[in-house]
Design a protein around this motif. Structure first.
Motif, PDB file in Angstrom:
ATOM      1  N   ARG A  89       1.306  -1.031  -0.074  1.00 50.74           N
ATOM      2  CA  ARG A  89      -0.654  -0.192   0.135  1.00 50.74           C
ATOM      3  C   ARG A  89       0.728   1.404  -0.172  1.00 50.74           C
ATOM      4  NH1 ARG A  89      -3.197   0.151   5.830  1.00 50.74           N
ATOM      5  NH2 ARG A  89      -1.206   1.611   6.475  1.00 50.74           N
ATOM      6  N   ARG A  90       1.992   1.415   0.122  1.00 50.20           N
ATOM      7  CA  ARG A  90       2.952   2.800   0.205  1.00 50.20           C
ATOM      8  C   ARG A  90       3.165   2.509  -0.733  1.00 50.20           C
ATOM      9  NH1 ARG A  90       6.088   0.736   5.335  1.00 50.20           N
ATOM     10  NH2 ARG A  90       7.544  -0.299   4.297  1.00 50.20           N
ATOM     11  N   HIS A  91       2.872   1.838  -2.161  1.00 54.79           N
ATOM     12  CA  HIS A  91       3.114   1.606  -3.422  1.00 54.79           C
ATOM     13  C   HIS A  91       2.328   1.620  -4.936  1.00 54.79           C
ATOM     14  CE1 HIS A  91       6.560   0.037  -1.297  1.00 54.79           C
ATOM     15  NE2 HIS A  91       7.751   0.897  -2.520  1.00 54.79           N
ATOM     16  N   LEU A  92       1.530   2.348  -4.183  1.00 52.69           N
ATOM     17  CA  LEU A  92      -0.187   2.044  -5.115  1.00 52.69           C
ATOM     18  C   LEU A  92       0.001   3.519  -5.614  1.00 52.69           C
ATOM     19  CD1 LEU A  92      -2.782   2.305  -2.287  1.00 52.69           C
ATOM     20  CD2 LEU A  92      -2.161   0.462  -3.494  1.00 52.69           C
ATOM     21  N   GLY A  93       1.060   4.259  -6.167  1.00 54.15           N
ATOM     22  CA  GLY A  93       1.025   5.261  -7.145  1.00 54.15           C
ATOM     23  C   GLY A  93       1.677   6.430  -6.342  1.00 54.15           C
ATOM     24  N   GLY A  94       1.563   7.153  -7.423  1.00 51.56           N
ATOM     25  CA  GLY A  94       2.087   8.849  -6.452  1.00 51.56           C
ATOM     26  C   GLY A  94       1.319   9.414  -5.872  1.00 51.56           C
ATOM     27  N   LYS A  95       1.494  11.137  -5.966  1.00 55.25           N
ATOM     28  CA  LYS A  95       1.164  11.958  -4.632  1.00 55.25           C
ATOM     29  C   LYS A  95       0.349  12.943  -5.326  1.00 55.25           C
ATOM     30  CE  LYS A  95       2.486   9.885  -1.714  1.00 55.25           C
ATOM     31  NZ  LYS A  95       1.906   9.338  -0.676  1.00 55.25           N
ATOM     32  N   SER A  96      -0.401  12.908  -6.491  1.00 53.31           N
ATOM     33  CA  SER A  96      -1.480  13.503  -7.781  1.00 53.31           C
ATOM     34  C   SER A  96      -1.938  13.955  -6.577  1.00 53.31           C
ATOM     35  CB  SER A  96      -1.933  13.786  -9.085  1.00 53.31           C
ATOM     36  OG  SER A  96      -2.393  12.866  -8.906  1.00 53.31           O
ATOM     37  N   THR A  97      -3.234  14.847  -6.591  1.00 52.30           N
ATOM     38  CA  THR A  97      -4.747  15.243  -6.170  1.00 52.30           C
ATOM     39  C   THR A  97      -5.760  14.103  -6.071  1.00 52.30           C
ATOM     40  OG1 THR A  97      -4.238  17.215  -6.127  1.00 52.30           O
ATOM     41  CG2 THR A  97      -6.583  16.582  -5.517  1.00 52.30           C
ATOM     42  N   PRO A  98      -5.504  14.012  -7.446  1.00 50.76           N
ATOM     43  CA  PRO A  98      -6.498  12.621  -7.350  1.00 50.76           C
ATOM     44  C   PRO A  98      -6.252  11.480  -7.440  1.00 50.76           C
ATOM     45  CG  PRO A  98      -6.238  13.411  -9.708  1.00 50.76           C
ATOM     46  CD  PRO A  98      -5.167  14.540  -9.163  1.00 50.76           C
ATOM     47  N   ASP A  99      -4.562  11.234  -7.237  1.00 50.61           N
ATOM     48  CA  ASP A  99      -4.694   9.980  -6.506  1.00 50.61           C
ATOM     49  C   ASP A  99      -4.579  10.216  -5.160  1.00 50.61           C
ATOM     50  OD1 ASP A  99      -2.384   8.640  -8.587  1.00 50.61           O
ATOM     51  OD2 ASP A  99      -0.762  10.226  -8.527  1.00 50.61           O
ATOM     52  N   LEU A 100      -4.963  11.455  -4.598  1.00 51.80           N
ATOM     53  CA  LEU A 100      -4.993  11.354  -2.661  1.00 51.80           C
ATOM     54  C   LEU A 100      -6.346  11.206  -2.917  1.00 51.80           C
ATOM     55  CD1 LEU A 100      -2.403  14.423  -2.177  1.00 51.80           C
ATOM     56  CD2 LEU A 100      -2.128  11.975  -1.280  1.00 51.80           C
ATOM     57  N   ILE A 101      -7.014  11.782  -3.877  1.00 53.22           N
ATOM     58  CA  ILE A 101      -8.708  11.190  -3.917  1.00 53.22           C
ATOM     59  C   ILE A 101      -8.475   9.941  -3.616  1.00 53.22           C
ATOM     60  CG2 ILE A 101     -10.668  11.627  -4.726  1.00 53.22           C
ATOM     61  CD1 ILE A 101      -9.999  14.361  -5.766  1.00 53.22           C
ATOM     62  N   ARG A 102      -8.046   9.117  -4.962  1.00 53.24           N
ATOM     63  CA  ARG A 102      -8.467   7.766  -5.363  1.00 53.24           C
ATOM     64  C   ARG A 102      -8.114   7.143  -4.052  1.00 53.24           C
ATOM     65  NH1 ARG A 102      -6.931   8.179 -10.441  1.00 53.24           N
ATOM     66  NH2 ARG A 102      -4.667   8.533 -10.360  1.00 53.24           N
ATOM     67  N   ARG A 103      -7.064   7.454  -3.209  1.00 53.42           N
ATOM     68  CA  ARG A 103      -6.574   6.767  -1.832  1.00 53.42           C
ATOM     69  C   ARG A 103      -7.768   6.554  -0.681  1.00 53.42           C
ATOM     70  NH1 ARG A 103      -0.937   7.421  -3.202  1.00 53.42           N
ATOM     71  NH2 ARG A 103      -0.863   6.732  -4.882  1.00 53.42           N
ATOM     72  N   ARG A 104      -8.541   7.259  -0.487  1.00 53.07           N
ATOM     73  CA  ARG A 104      -9.286   8.276  -0.123  1.00 53.07           C
ATOM     74  C   ARG A 104     -10.603   7.170  -0.283  1.00 53.07           C
ATOM     75  NH1 ARG A 104      -9.234  13.597   3.184  1.00 53.07           N
ATOM     76  NH2 ARG A 104      -7.046  13.654   3.286  1.00 53.07           N
ATOM     77  N   SER A 105     -10.781   6.259  -1.953  1.00 53.14           N
ATOM     78  CA  SER A 105     -12.345   6.052  -1.903  1.00 53.14           C
ATOM     79  C   SER A 105     -12.139   3.604  -0.994  1.00 53.14           C
ATOM     80  CB  SER A 105     -11.616   5.369  -3.125  1.00 53.14           C
ATOM     81  OG  SER A 105     -12.781   4.387  -3.437  1.00 53.14           O
ATOM     82  N   PRO A 106     -13.614   4.040  -1.104  1.00 48.69           N
ATOM     83  CA  PRO A 106     -13.904   2.485   0.020  1.00 48.69           C
ATOM     84  C   PRO A 106     -13.467   1.232  -1.444  1.00 48.69           C
ATOM     85  CG  PRO A 106     -16.014   4.063  -0.341  1.00 48.69           C
ATOM     86  CD  PRO A 106     -14.537   5.131  -0.840  1.00 48.69           C
ATOM     87  N   ASP A 107     -13.078   1.558  -2.155  1.00 47.72           N
ATOM     88  CA  ASP A 107     -13.298   0.772  -3.479  1.00 47.72           C
ATOM     89  C   ASP A 107     -12.067  -0.055  -3.337  1.00 47.72           C
ATOM     90  OD1 ASP A 107     -15.887   1.429  -4.152  1.00 47.72           O
ATOM     91  OD2 ASP A 107     -14.741   2.899  -5.468  1.00 47.72           O
ATOM     92  N   VAL A 108     -11.708  -1.354  -3.870  1.00 43.19           N
ATOM     93  CA  VAL A 108     -10.243  -2.361  -3.883  1.00 43.19           C
ATOM     94  C   VAL A 108      -9.563  -1.144  -4.496  1.00 43.19           C
ATOM     95  CG1 VAL A 108      -9.343  -3.735  -4.946  1.00 43.19           C
ATOM     96  CG2 VAL A 108     -11.564  -4.560  -3.402  1.00 43.19           C
ATOM     97  N   GLN A 109      -8.101  -0.359  -3.877  1.00 45.09           N
ATOM     98  CA  GLN A 109      -7.192  -0.145  -4.758  1.00 45.09           C
ATOM     99  C   GLN A 109      -5.987  -0.962  -5.042  1.00 45.09           C
ATOM    100  OE1 GLN A 109      -6.588   3.046  -3.451  1.00 45.09           O
ATOM    101  NE2 GLN A 109      -8.178   3.393  -1.683  1.00 45.09           N
ATOM    102  N   ALA A 110      -5.903  -0.352  -6.794  1.00 42.17           N
ATOM    103  CA  ALA A 110      -5.151  -1.000  -7.605  1.00 42.17           C
ATOM    104  C   ALA A 110      -3.828  -0.679  -7.257  1.00 42.17           C
ATOM    105  CB  ALA A 110      -5.282  -0.892  -8.672  1.00 42.17           C
ATOM    106  N   ALA A 111      -2.904  -2.230  -6.521  1.00 39.51           N
ATOM    107  CA  ALA A 111      -2.332  -2.431  -5.972  1.00 39.51           C
ATOM    108  C   ALA A 111      -0.772  -2.581  -6.695  1.00 39.51           C
ATOM    109  CB  ALA A 111      -1.827  -2.977  -4.513  1.00 39.51           C
ATOM    110  N   PRO A 112       0.811  -2.267  -6.958  1.00 39.48           N
ATOM    111  CA  PRO A 112       1.586  -3.730  -7.455  1.00 39.48           C
ATOM    112  C   PRO A 112       1.217  -4.972  -6.794  1.00 39.48           C
ATOM    113  CG  PRO A 112       2.510  -1.872  -5.484  1.00 39.48           C
ATOM    114  CD  PRO A 112       1.051  -1.697  -5.716  1.00 39.48           C
ATOM    115  N   ASP A 113       1.601  -6.307  -7.338  1.00 39.96           N
ATOM    116  CA  ASP A 113       1.214  -7.517  -6.935  1.00 39.96           C
ATOM    117  C   ASP A 113       2.549  -8.332  -6.165  1.00 39.96           C
ATOM    118  OD1 ASP A 113      -0.535  -8.579  -8.134  1.00 39.96           O
ATOM    119  OD2 ASP A 113       0.690  -7.425 -10.341  1.00 39.96           O
ATOM    120  N   ALA A 114       3.380  -7.222  -5.951  1.00 40.59           N
ATOM    121  CA  ALA A 114       4.977  -6.907  -4.943  1.00 40.59           C
ATOM    122  C   ALA A 114       5.063  -6.206  -5.109  1.00 40.59           C
ATOM    123  CB  ALA A 114       5.538  -8.886  -5.029  1.00 40.59           C
TER     124      ALA A 114
END
Ligand SMILES: Cc1cc2nc3c(=O)[nH]c(=O)nc-3n(C[C@H](O)[C@H](O)[C@H](O)COP(=O)(O)OP(=O)(O)OC[C@H]3O[C@@H](n4cnc5c(N)ncnc54)[C@H](O)[C@@H]3O)c2cc1C
Length: 543
Positions: A89-114
């Motif tokens: 979860r520390r590697h879900l993506g970057g730090k744009s505002t849309p990234d930060l908005i997506r992190r606040r979603s209760p939906d499943v977050q796309a994460a790297p597989d390892a």
């Protein structure tokens, strides 16, 4: 600064630094400064859609099978190849505002597989080789501060994707004091670079606003620009040599100073954003740490006068370290937010100038003062510039606090020639204003010139508005409108944030179909299976 009494041994490993929170900027929530409430009342006329942080996010299940995980663990050590959710979860993506908005979603977050963390060039080499054989996508992950979707866990056409975390490569590997060249591991972050160099009385002088968390490999891979770019140069100007691990093999580029041995292949990798290979070691030009710094500020009657003054000063060759001018809206908002800047009207310009001694630094301020006065500037003392320097890394954390209150704040940037600057500023401002107003959320659009060159300058926009119930769609339409205004208005789609996935649809308008073909051909040669950061620089579905 006095020379250190003993030379620290090399390679030198820096102290570990805290990483930014997975769903916010920085490590602790920021408090809105005094004056912000009035601003919020103006921005939020009764229709706030606050967005809360999600304490326990759900991540996409890992698609990396046990055999591949074991193989990768054998290359870097079992504890450095993991499918653990807290690390992923520390590697879900970057730090744009849309990234930060997506992190606040209760939906499943796309994460790297390892997440795989090599400690050296050789380990990177081995991991890239394995992933190439096994058809696993690799996203090089420096500080994870991308604001253009550069570190999204995109599998492309592959079965799995790993985040290749470079933080364990942080080190000062070599220092050539005679030539003032330092070789650093790609994962060394901004503060770690300065820590390692200051032990030798040296500095790199690269201070982007993301300095605290971004890495030197990321700076090179995105052609970053620091706030002190007028004095020290953009990051690409600071790079002397690169070591690169591509799926097809290794490259060492930048053997001697000022070679004319054909096109400069370093340029292929500066700005390559992980799509061609992994930058593992970066040799940079360093300088003695400054001994004196002068601070000054001015108020211009309007932005046009400020821009004209910066142009003239830059073309005359006056070289402060930092030089920037805000438009009237940004000047007013900063004054309302801060209290530090008092009640300044007009357009605030600030400068810092480093010198061999106080008189040398003051001479640069004096030279600027003479040029600026002829453009109607009034001096504002040194306090605004000192205040800016003190707080310059703190403001991004306010984005998170503002999201809590239902305020969307995002930035975007471009650059153009002085000839087109005013028209580009006007068209991007209009595009942002019209697009957001169409959503019923009239924005505040602020702008400053953040980097100056003899032929032109960058424009850095900050946009704030009330958030709708669908903030991703809201921002996406504004960003698209602004990007179209940029590419039709003689601007570059990015001056320093890079292309990533977000700017890719607009790249061809800038470099043409042949330019796109050249990038694709290089990618096909160096990364024939397309494992490196699929979807960045070259569309994933066109390979
Ligand atoms: C609040 C904030 C302020 C910012 N301010 C600035 C600013 O002032 N100036 C500026 O230039 N940018 C700024 N940025 C953007 C960002 O910080 C820069 O793009 C930075 O250079 C990224 O470094 P990173 O180590 O975080 O890279 P990452 O975000 O980890 O990666 C960025 C891209 O580079 C690739 N990459 C990373 N490391 C390597 C490597 N070793 N080899 C190959 N590819 C690699 C990634 O795959 C990705 O495509 C800001 C971002 C934020 C969130």
């Amino acid at each position: 600064m006095a020379a250190p009494s003993s030379t620290p041994a090399l390679p030198a490993v820096p102290a570990p630094r805290p990483r930014s929170d997975w769903d916010a900027w920085g490590t602790r929530p920021a408090t809105l400064p005094a004056g912000a409430k009035t601003l919020l009342a103006t921005l939020l006329p009764g229709r706030a859609h606050p967005l809360s942080r999600v304490p326990a996010p759900r991540l996409s299940p890992s698609q990396l099978d046990d055999t591949d995980l074991d193989d990768l663990a054998a290359l870097v050590g079992a504890e450095h190849a993991t499918r653990d959710d807290v690390v992923r979860r520390r590697h879900l993506g970057g730090k744009s505002t849309p990234d930060l908005i997506r992190r606040r979603s209760p939906d499943v977050q796309a994460a790297p597989d390892a997440v795989v963390s090599p400690a050296s060039h050789d380990e990177v080499r081995a991991v890239v080789d394995h992933c190439d054989r096994a058809g696993i996508a690799v996203v090089p992950f420096g500080g994870g501060t991308s604001v253009v979707g550069g570190v999204d866990p995109d599998r492309g056409s592959h079965a799995a994707v790993i985040a290749l975390d470079l933080s364990r490569t942080a080190a000062l590997l070599d220092l050539d004091r005679t030539s003032l060249l330092a070789t650093l591991g790609a994962g060394t972050t901004g503060p770690q670079v300065e820590e390692l160099l200051s032990a030798h009385g040296l500095t790199l002088g690269h201070f982007p606003q993301s300095f605290e968390f971004a890495s030197i490999g990321g700076f090179a891979a995105t052609r970053s620009s620091g706030q002190a770019s007028r004095g020290y140069g953009r990051f690409d100007e600071l790079v002397h040599a690169l070591r690169v691990a591509t799926p097809r093999g290794d490259l060492r580029l930048g053997r001697a100073q000022a070679g004319a041995a054909g096109p400069d292949l370093r340029e292929l990798f500066l700005g390559s954003e992980g799509a061609l290979g992994v930058l593992t070691e970066i040799t940079v030009r360093v300088r003695p740490a400054p001994t004196a710094t002068a601070y000054a500020a001015w108020s211009f009657p309007d932005f046009a006068a400020g821009a004209e003054a910066l142009r003239e000063a830059t073309q005359r060759g006056i070289r402060p370290t930092v030089l920037r001018v805000s438009d009237t809206t940004e000047t007013r908002v900063n004054a309302a937010m801060g209290g530090h800047l008092g009640r300044l009207g007009g357009c605030l310009a600030i400068m810092t100038a480093e010198g061999a001694d106080d008189a040398d630094a003051a001479a640069t301020a004096g030279a600027l003062d003479a040029v600026f006065a002829a453009h109607g500037a009034k001096t504002r003392g040194d306090a605004p510039a000192r205040s800016w320097e003190r707080t310059r890394f703190a403001s991004p954390a306010l984005r998170d606090t503002l999201l809590d209150s239902g305020v969307l704040v995002e930035t975007l940037e471009t650059a153009t020639t002085w000839t087109h600057l005013a028209a580009l500023k006007a068209s991007v401002t209009a595009a942002l204003t019209d697009a957001l107003t169409a959503h019923g959320t009239k924005p505040v659009v602020m702008c400053h010139i953040s980097h100056v060159y003899p032929a032109g300058a960058s424009l850095y926009f900050t946009v704030a508005c009330a958030m709708t119930s669908d903030p991703l769609a809201q921002w996406s339409s504004a960003k698209d409108a602004a990007s179209r205004a940029i590419v039709t208005g003689a601007g570059t789609i990015t001056h320093h944030h890079a292309v990533g996935r977000d700017h890719l649809p607009y790249l061809e308008a800038e470099i043409g179909p042949l330019g796109t073909d050249v990038l694709r051909a290089v990618k096909e040669r160096l990364d024939p299976r397309g494992i490196m950061n699929p979807g960045v620089l070259v569309p994933a579905d066109r390979r």
